[in-house]
Design a protein around this motif. Structure first.
Motif, PDB file in Angstrom:
ATOM      1  N   THR B  28      48.225  45.736  38.728  1.00  0.00           N
ATOM      2  CA  THR B  28      47.770  46.651  39.770  1.00  0.00           C
ATOM      3  C   THR B  28      46.436  47.291  39.387  1.00  0.00           C
ATOM      4  OG1 THR B  28      50.096  47.180  40.088  1.00  0.00           O
ATOM      5  CG2 THR B  28      48.502  48.563  41.229  1.00  0.00           C
ATOM      6  N   GLN B  29      46.366  47.734  38.140  1.00  0.00           N
ATOM      7  CA  GLN B  29      45.141  48.358  37.665  1.00  0.00           C
ATOM      8  C   GLN B  29      43.976  47.374  37.718  1.00  0.00           C
ATOM      9  OE1 GLN B  29      44.890  51.654  36.700  1.00  0.00           O
ATOM     10  NE2 GLN B  29      42.692  51.279  36.596  1.00  0.00           N
ATOM     11  N   LEU B  30      44.218  46.141  37.307  1.00  0.00           N
ATOM     12  CA  LEU B  30      43.159  45.130  37.314  1.00  0.00           C
ATOM     13  C   LEU B  30      42.688  44.856  38.740  1.00  0.00           C
ATOM     14  CD1 LEU B  30      44.507  42.536  34.725  1.00  0.00           C
ATOM     15  CD2 LEU B  30      42.586  44.064  34.431  1.00  0.00           C
ATOM     16  N   CYS B  31      43.638  44.803  39.653  1.00  0.00           N
ATOM     17  CA  CYS B  31      43.260  44.551  41.049  1.00  0.00           C
ATOM     18  C   CYS B  31      42.412  45.686  41.591  1.00  0.00           C
ATOM     19  CB  CYS B  31      44.499  44.375  41.921  1.00  0.00           C
ATOM     20  SG  CYS B  31      45.324  42.815  41.648  1.00  0.00           S
ATOM     21  N   LYS B  32      42.663  46.895  41.098  1.00  0.00           N
ATOM     22  CA  LYS B  32      41.846  48.029  41.514  1.00  0.00           C
ATOM     23  C   LYS B  32      40.452  47.931  40.916  1.00  0.00           C
ATOM     24  CE  LYS B  32      45.215  51.656  41.850  1.00  0.00           C
ATOM     25  NZ  LYS B  32      45.835  52.647  40.980  1.00  0.00           N
ATOM     26  N   ASP B  33      40.395  47.499  39.659  1.00  0.00           N
ATOM     27  CA  ASP B  33      39.126  47.514  38.934  1.00  0.00           C
ATOM     28  C   ASP B  33      38.190  46.371  39.318  1.00  0.00           C
ATOM     29  OD1 ASP B  33      40.086  49.703  37.701  1.00  0.00           O
ATOM     30  OD2 ASP B  33      40.372  48.811  35.731  1.00  0.00           O
ATOM     31  N   TYR B  34      38.755  45.221  39.678  1.00  0.00           N
ATOM     32  CA  TYR B  34      37.896  44.082  39.970  1.00  0.00           C
ATOM     33  C   TYR B  34      37.884  43.791  41.454  1.00  0.00           C
ATOM     34  CZ  TYR B  34      37.788  43.144  35.013  1.00  0.00           C
ATOM     35  OH  TYR B  34      37.596  43.253  33.664  1.00  0.00           O
ATOM     36  N   GLU B  35      36.734  43.268  41.890  1.00  0.00           N
ATOM     37  CA  GLU B  35      36.624  43.061  43.332  1.00  0.00           C
ATOM     38  C   GLU B  35      37.336  41.813  43.790  1.00  0.00           C
ATOM     39  OE1 GLU B  35      32.707  43.496  44.722  1.00  0.00           O
ATOM     40  OE2 GLU B  35      32.782  45.661  44.343  1.00  0.00           O
ATOM     41  N   ASN B  36      37.250  40.741  42.992  1.00  0.00           N
ATOM     42  CA  ASN B  36      37.947  39.551  43.476  1.00  0.00           C
ATOM     43  C   ASN B  36      39.040  39.094  42.518  1.00  0.00           C
ATOM     44  OD1 ASN B  36      36.862  37.621  41.566  1.00  0.00           O
ATOM     45  ND2 ASN B  36      34.918  37.959  42.608  1.00  0.00           N
ATOM     46  N   ASP B  37      39.954  38.364  43.071  1.00  0.00           N
ATOM     47  CA  ASP B  37      41.139  37.952  42.322  1.00  0.00           C
ATOM     48  C   ASP B  37      40.830  36.996  41.187  1.00  0.00           C
ATOM     49  OD1 ASP B  37      42.543  39.532  43.982  1.00  0.00           O
ATOM     50  OD2 ASP B  37      43.470  37.920  45.147  1.00  0.00           O
ATOM     51  N   GLU B  38      39.736  36.214  41.361  1.00  0.00           N
ATOM     52  CA  GLU B  38      39.423  35.282  40.286  1.00  0.00           C
ATOM     53  C   GLU B  38      39.101  36.021  38.985  1.00  0.00           C
ATOM     54  OE1 GLU B  38      36.578  32.776  42.320  1.00  0.00           O
ATOM     55  OE2 GLU B  38      38.328  32.287  43.541  1.00  0.00           O
ATOM     56  N   GLU B  39      38.407  37.138  39.146  1.00  0.00           N
ATOM     57  CA  GLU B  39      38.098  37.947  37.960  1.00  0.00           C
ATOM     58  C   GLU B  39      39.389  38.466  37.325  1.00  0.00           C
ATOM     59  OE1 GLU B  39      35.321  38.877  36.258  1.00  0.00           O
ATOM     60  OE2 GLU B  39      34.417  37.220  37.386  1.00  0.00           O
ATOM     61  N   VAL B  40      40.316  38.856  38.161  1.00  0.00           N
ATOM     62  CA  VAL B  40      41.600  39.362  37.657  1.00  0.00           C
ATOM     63  C   VAL B  40      42.332  38.256  36.886  1.00  0.00           C
ATOM     64  CG1 VAL B  40      43.854  40.310  38.278  1.00  0.00           C
ATOM     65  CG2 VAL B  40      41.820  41.024  39.530  1.00  0.00           C
ATOM     66  N   ASN B  41      42.336  37.058  37.466  1.00  0.00           N
ATOM     67  CA  ASN B  41      42.971  35.930  36.786  1.00  0.00           C
ATOM     68  C   ASN B  41      42.365  35.712  35.404  1.00  0.00           C
ATOM     69  OD1 ASN B  41      44.425  35.549  39.102  1.00  0.00           O
ATOM     70  ND2 ASN B  41      43.172  33.853  39.840  1.00  0.00           N
ATOM     71  N   LYS B  42      41.029  35.774  35.385  1.00  0.00           N
ATOM     72  CA  LYS B  42      40.323  35.541  34.135  1.00  0.00           C
ATOM     73  C   LYS B  42      40.692  36.601  33.101  1.00  0.00           C
ATOM     74  CE  LYS B  42      36.116  33.922  35.177  1.00  0.00           C
ATOM     75  NZ  LYS B  42      34.690  34.215  35.484  1.00  0.00           N
ATOM     76  N   GLN B  43      40.714  37.839  33.557  1.00  0.00           N
ATOM     77  CA  GLN B  43      41.033  38.944  32.664  1.00  0.00           C
ATOM     78  C   GLN B  43      42.468  38.826  32.131  1.00  0.00           C
ATOM     79  OE1 GLN B  43      38.788  41.232  31.701  1.00  0.00           O
ATOM     80  NE2 GLN B  43      40.317  42.096  30.325  1.00  0.00           N
ATOM     81  N   LEU B  44      43.394  38.456  32.990  1.00  0.00           N
ATOM     82  CA  LEU B  44      44.790  38.289  32.574  1.00  0.00           C
ATOM     83  C   LEU B  44      44.893  37.199  31.518  1.00  0.00           C
ATOM     84  CD1 LEU B  44      46.771  38.544  35.928  1.00  0.00           C
ATOM     85  CD2 LEU B  44      46.931  40.084  33.976  1.00  0.00           C
ATOM     86  N   ASP B  45      44.164  36.120  31.751  1.00  0.00           N
ATOM     87  CA  ASP B  45      44.187  35.016  30.792  1.00  0.00           C
ATOM     88  C   ASP B  45      43.652  35.480  29.443  1.00  0.00           C
ATOM     89  OD1 ASP B  45      44.373  31.964  30.385  1.00  0.00           O
ATOM     90  OD2 ASP B  45      42.362  32.463  29.683  1.00  0.00           O
TER      91      ASP B  45
END
Lengths: 158, 180
Positions: B28-45
């Motif tokens: 949830t926090q990542l989705c708030k911090d990043y604009e697109n989901d691809e960035e979130v995926n990358k960060q999670l990885d």
């Protein structure tokens, strides 16, 4: 059944991430702590909701605090709070002599300044849990010597 | 009335919920911090990778499994020992490529998504992408470069969760010259 190690690693990644994404500095540090605490709050709410599904109603405030110290703590950190003290006016001090999330840190004085990061999430957990049991509170933590720490809960009277 | 007698909650289950919910708070926090989901995926990885490189030590110490002879054995150890130990589920190992360098881990249930529904505007988000990072990081520490990605995800309407793993190469240890 997530193993505990997994949670510990996730928890430290969480801290890493929050601290990397924010800039450094005194005010930022406060902001990061707030962020971590807010995340803990949300998780605490969810946990207590599921956890108290089957339990009978609590007698009073003290009963709730005992529940947090015993059952809640045991489930999350595999041990009970070692000491609970209260002034009977809404202030409770929960002492854990070897807090799980600090046990991976070196016990000397060297990293003492970093300890608050590792406690913010848990402060949130407790506040979130209490809030769902109808107690509004402020939870802070302090560390004098690792891995022992004290959580202070101040119940806000409506 | 004593409350003690009514306590039926299973400690282990509770602990896994702590993990699941904390992971949810992170995403949830990542989705708030990043604009697109691809960035979130990358960060999670990336975060998964960091966990993996440390988790492998814990794993080797606790499981006392020895060196794997081939990739098939590695697959079995991941599914039957590692997943069981850390997530309490045992995925099945299927869909081997003819060359034996690629397989799928199929999970009937994924503990990470226990309480999750994806909103419509997050259709690119790979919610459990942390797992890919963990596997990649852990295997890299035992000299295996692998490519890990989600092939199916129950959150997006598939029946099962499928993680596809491909063996890329064995990482040679670079010893300094003349140091054997």
């Amino acid at each position: 059944m997530a193993d505990e190690a997994l949670f510990q690693f996730l928890h430290s990644e969480l801290i890493q991430y929050i601290y990397k994404s924010g800039a450094n500095g005194e005010t930022e540090n406060g902001k990061n702590i707030t962020k971590l605490e807010a995340m803990g709050f949300r998780v605490g709410q969810g946990l207590i909701e599921r956890f108290t599904k089957e339990t009978p109603r609590f007698k009073d405030e003290l009963d709730v605090m005992k529940f947090i110290c015993k059952d809640f703590w045991t489930c999350l950190f595999k041990k009970q709070i070692d000491n609970l003290r209260t002034n009977h006016q809404g202030i409770y001090v929960l002492q854990d002599n070897s807090f799980r999330l600090l046990s991976q840190l070196s016990a000397g004085k060297q990293y003492l300044e970093h300890a608050p990061k590792y406690l913010a999430f848990t402060c949130g957990l407790v506040r979130g849990g209490l809030s769902d049991l109808g107690l509004k509170s402020v939870v802070t933590a302090e560390v004098a010597g690792m891995p022992a720490c004290k959580f202070q809960v101040m119940i806000q009277k409506a | 009335m004593s409350r003690q007698s009514n306590r039926t909650t299973d400690n282990k289950k509770m602990n896994s919920e702590l993990f699941t919910l904390t992971y949810g708070a992170l995403v949830t926090q990542l989705c708030k911090d990043y604009e697109n989901d691809e960035e979130v995926n990358k960060q999670l990885d990336k975060m998964g990778y960091n966990i993996g490189v440390r988790l492998i030590e814990d794993f080797l110490a606790r499981s006392s499994v020895g060196r794997c002879q081939d990739f098939r054995e590695t697959a079995d150890v991941i599914a039957k020992v590692a997943f069981k130990m850390y997530l309490g589920v045992t995925p099945s190992v299927t869909n081997w490529s003819p060359a034996g360098d690629e397989f799928s881990l199929v999970l009937e249930s994924n503990p990470l998504v226990d309480f999750v529904e994806l909103p419509d505007n997050h259709n690119v988000l790979i919610y459990s992408n942390l797992l890919c990072g963990v596997l990649r990081g852990a295997l890299e520490m035992v000299q295996m470069a692998v490519d890990v990605r989600f092939a199916q995800d129950t959150l997006r309407g598939d029946n099962v969760t499928e993680i596809r793993m491909k063996f890329i190469k064995r990482i040679e240890e670079n010893l300094p010259a003349g140091d054997e």
